[in-house]
Scaffold this motif. Sequence first.
Motif, PDB file in Angstrom:
ATOM      1  N   ASP A  46       0.832  -1.194   0.000  1.00  0.00           N
ATOM      2  CA  ASP A  46       0.000   0.000   0.000  1.00  0.00           C
ATOM      3  C   ASP A  46       0.870   1.249   0.000  1.00  0.00           C
ATOM      4  O   ASP A  46       1.996   1.255   0.513  1.00  0.00           O
ATOM      5  N   CYS A  47       0.357   2.314  -0.595  1.00  0.00           N
ATOM      6  CA  CYS A  47       1.164   3.515  -0.833  1.00  0.00           C
ATOM      7  C   CYS A  47       1.609   4.177   0.462  1.00  0.00           C
ATOM      8  O   CYS A  47       2.696   4.763   0.523  1.00  0.00           O
ATOM      9  N   PHE A  48       0.817   4.076   1.538  1.00  0.00           N
ATOM     10  CA  PHE A  48       1.200   4.717   2.794  1.00  0.00           C
ATOM     11  C   PHE A  48       2.373   3.995   3.440  1.00  0.00           C
ATOM     12  O   PHE A  48       3.317   4.622   3.922  1.00  0.00           O
ATOM     13  N   ALA A  49       2.322   2.662   3.440  1.00  0.00           N
ATOM     14  CA  ALA A  49       3.440   1.899   3.999  1.00  0.00           C
ATOM     15  C   ALA A  49       4.714   2.152   3.205  1.00  0.00           C
ATOM     16  O   ALA A  49       5.806   2.295   3.771  1.00  0.00           O
ATOM     17  N   GLU A  50       4.582   2.209   1.870  1.00  0.00           N
ATOM     18  CA  GLU A  50       5.757   2.426   1.031  1.00  0.00           C
ATOM     19  C   GLU A  50       6.415   3.770   1.319  1.00  0.00           C
ATOM     20  O   GLU A  50       7.642   3.908   1.272  1.00  0.00           O
ATOM     21  N   LEU A  51       5.609   4.759   1.650  1.00  0.00           N
ATOM     22  CA  LEU A  51       6.124   6.101   1.937  1.00  0.00           C
ATOM     23  C   LEU A  51       6.408   6.316   3.421  1.00  0.00           C
ATOM     24  O   LEU A  51       6.755   7.419   3.832  1.00  0.00           O
ATOM     25  N   ARG A  52       6.242   5.264   4.227  1.00  0.00           N
ATOM     26  CA  ARG A  52       6.455   5.330   5.674  1.00  0.00           C
ATOM     27  C   ARG A  52       5.573   6.398   6.317  1.00  0.00           C
ATOM     28  O   ARG A  52       5.988   7.100   7.254  1.00  0.00           O
ATOM     29  N   VAL A 110      12.958  -0.614  -5.372  1.00  0.00           N
ATOM     30  CA  VAL A 110      13.204  -1.359  -4.145  1.00  0.00           C
ATOM     31  C   VAL A 110      12.253  -0.834  -3.087  1.00  0.00           C
ATOM     32  O   VAL A 110      12.187   0.370  -2.839  1.00  0.00           O
ATOM     33  N   SER A 111      11.498  -1.744  -2.471  1.00  0.00           N
ATOM     34  CA  SER A 111      10.497  -1.322  -1.496  1.00  0.00           C
ATOM     35  C   SER A 111      11.142  -0.611  -0.322  1.00  0.00           C
ATOM     36  O   SER A 111      12.193  -1.004   0.182  1.00  0.00           O
ATOM     37  N   ASN A 112      10.461   0.448   0.123  1.00  0.00           N
ATOM     38  CA  ASN A 112      10.917   1.254   1.237  1.00  0.00           C
ATOM     39  C   ASN A 112      10.108   0.972   2.495  1.00  0.00           C
ATOM     40  O   ASN A 112      10.313   1.587   3.527  1.00  0.00           O
ATOM     41  N   ALA A 113       9.157   0.052   2.420  1.00  0.00           N
ATOM     42  CA  ALA A 113       8.278  -0.229   3.553  1.00  0.00           C
ATOM     43  C   ALA A 113       9.067  -0.889   4.678  1.00  0.00           C
ATOM     44  O   ALA A 113       9.976  -1.684   4.438  1.00  0.00           O
ATOM     45  N   VAL A 114       8.698  -0.577   5.925  1.00  0.00           N
ATOM     46  CA  VAL A 114       9.492  -1.047   7.061  1.00  0.00           C
ATOM     47  C   VAL A 114       8.694  -1.852   8.074  1.00  0.00           C
ATOM     48  O   VAL A 114       9.265  -2.375   9.024  1.00  0.00           O
ATOM     49  N   GLN A 115       7.384  -1.979   7.931  1.00  0.00           N
ATOM     50  CA  GLN A 115       6.595  -2.667   8.956  1.00  0.00           C
ATOM     51  C   GLN A 115       6.084  -4.004   8.452  1.00  0.00           C
ATOM     52  O   GLN A 115       5.620  -4.116   7.322  1.00  0.00           O
ATOM     53  N   ASP A 116       6.205  -5.019   9.327  1.00  0.00           N
ATOM     54  CA  ASP A 116       5.633  -6.312   8.974  1.00  0.00           C
ATOM     55  C   ASP A 116       4.192  -6.377   9.495  1.00  0.00           C
ATOM     56  O   ASP A 116       3.645  -5.391   9.972  1.00  0.00           O
ATOM     57  N   PHE A 117       3.569  -7.565   9.428  1.00  0.00           N
ATOM     58  CA  PHE A 117       2.162  -7.657   9.801  1.00  0.00           C
ATOM     59  C   PHE A 117       1.947  -8.410  11.106  1.00  0.00           C
ATOM     60  O   PHE A 117       0.858  -8.878  11.389  1.00  0.00           O
ATOM     61  N   ILE A 135      -4.792   2.091  -1.797  1.00  0.00           N
ATOM     62  CA  ILE A 135      -4.161   2.066  -3.113  1.00  0.00           C
ATOM     63  C   ILE A 135      -2.881   1.246  -2.972  1.00  0.00           C
ATOM     64  O   ILE A 135      -2.044   1.534  -2.115  1.00  0.00           O
ATOM     65  N   MET A 136      -2.740   0.225  -3.793  1.00  0.00           N
ATOM     66  CA  MET A 136      -1.576  -0.673  -3.764  1.00  0.00           C
ATOM     67  C   MET A 136      -0.854  -0.607  -5.105  1.00  0.00           C
ATOM     68  O   MET A 136      -1.464  -0.303  -6.142  1.00  0.00           O
ATOM     69  N   GLN A 137       0.410  -0.932  -5.094  1.00  0.00           N
ATOM     70  CA  GLN A 137       1.177  -0.961  -6.334  1.00  0.00           C
ATOM     71  C   GLN A 137       2.209  -2.089  -6.268  1.00  0.00           C
ATOM     72  O   GLN A 137       2.601  -2.531  -5.202  1.00  0.00           O
ATOM     73  N   ASN A 138       2.637  -2.521  -7.472  1.00  0.00           N
ATOM     74  CA  ASN A 138       3.744  -3.466  -7.525  1.00  0.00           C
ATOM     75  C   ASN A 138       5.058  -2.698  -7.646  1.00  0.00           C
ATOM     76  O   ASN A 138       5.088  -1.461  -7.545  1.00  0.00           O
ATOM     77  N   LYS A 139       6.148  -3.400  -7.889  1.00  0.00           N
ATOM     78  CA  LYS A 139       7.460  -2.762  -7.842  1.00  0.00           C
ATOM     79  C   LYS A 139       7.781  -1.944  -9.076  1.00  0.00           C
ATOM     80  O   LYS A 139       8.871  -1.368  -9.161  1.00  0.00           O
ATOM     81  N   TYR A 140       6.844  -1.858 -10.022  1.00  0.00           N
ATOM     82  CA  TYR A 140       7.087  -1.047 -11.212  1.00  0.00           C
ATOM     83  C   TYR A 140       6.321   0.279 -11.177  1.00  0.00           C
ATOM     84  O   TYR A 140       6.249   0.982 -12.180  1.00  0.00           O
ATOM     85  N   ALA A 141       5.783   0.611 -10.017  1.00  0.00           N
ATOM     86  CA  ALA A 141       5.163   1.919  -9.799  1.00  0.00           C
ATOM     87  C   ALA A 141       5.665   2.434  -8.450  1.00  0.00           C
ATOM     88  O   ALA A 141       5.560   1.738  -7.438  1.00  0.00           O
ATOM     89  N   ARG A 142       6.225   3.639  -8.437  1.00  0.00           N
ATOM     90  CA  ARG A 142       6.801   4.181  -7.201  1.00  0.00           C
ATOM     91  C   ARG A 142       5.948   5.328  -6.688  1.00  0.00           C
ATOM     92  O   ARG A 142       5.829   6.363  -7.351  1.00  0.00           O
ATOM     93  N   PRO A 143       5.350   5.183  -5.510  1.00  0.00           N
ATOM     94  CA  PRO A 143       4.578   6.292  -4.948  1.00  0.00           C
ATOM     95  C   PRO A 143       5.496   7.430  -4.509  1.00  0.00           C
ATOM     96  O   PRO A 143       6.583   7.196  -3.976  1.00  0.00           O
TER      97      PRO A 143
END
Length: 280
Positions: free
Chosen positions: A188-194, A264-271, A221-229
């Motif tokens: 999700d875009c929020f996790a990716e942007l921390r 490269v994903s910037n997300a830092v939190q697991d579930f 909103i979710m994205q794969n690794k070919y779209a960078r929020p």
Amino acid sequence: MCKTEGYPINWPQRRLPIIECLTAFTPDILCIQELHPLLHDTIVEALPTHVFVQDEFAGWQNEGNIYWNANMFNMLEYGMVDIGIMEPLRRLFWVRLTIKTSSNGNNEQNQLNRKDLLVTTAHYTWEGHEEERKTDINLRKQQTRRTVSALEELIVRFNNPHLAVLFMGDLNENYHPRRILREAGYVDCFAELRLPTPITHPQRPAEPKEDIQVGTTLDWIMQNKYARPILANALQNVFCTGGYSVSDHCPVMCIYEIGAGPYVSNAVQDFSGKNIVKWS
């Protein structure tokens, strides 16, 4: 866009607020859930440069559709996938778009430089649905797994392993759909942007039956690794004429970079509720 018994709530008072919101933010791509012909006409009025999927299936007119700026994108194809949503007209709706560029160079060069993206949207079944109360089975977990399978099948069908994929919608839950999608590579875009995850429902003030609900995040909103929020937000308490909200949900928006992946994903939190990065 919010309907009750098939009709937009607070109508026609919400018509001008919707126009004001869409005119202020002018999204390049807009994905809608709980669509209605009155809402569709309002969107078209607010976004005259945008086009949308025109198809005989009633779900495109009464549940979900995708609008995009025709000055920026060409549509290559569209479709829908039945992912087991209980409501009869809901589907995983999708369009494959290509970003318009200058036509300098030959056709072969233009094909090599072409930037495509797959835009998808869905409205998962509410957790209070009769079938879920009866069976105690989480329907959104099933629907999310079918979404992942559908996305992967579309990527294979298009023969483009570098295709940017966006998936968004009202998922009616804040845990399992996000977890399952992330495990499949859709963050999700929020996790990716921390960024802290914003509350998206209810947008207050709302109808009493919505206002008594606990604030939570249902819209993603979710994205794969070919779209960078680059930037993401949920539009809370937008100032609109008459004090009416555009919906009982807060619209979610994100700005993306397309075409320079994989990122490269910037997300830092697991579930499991812990941070992967240890703070000292």
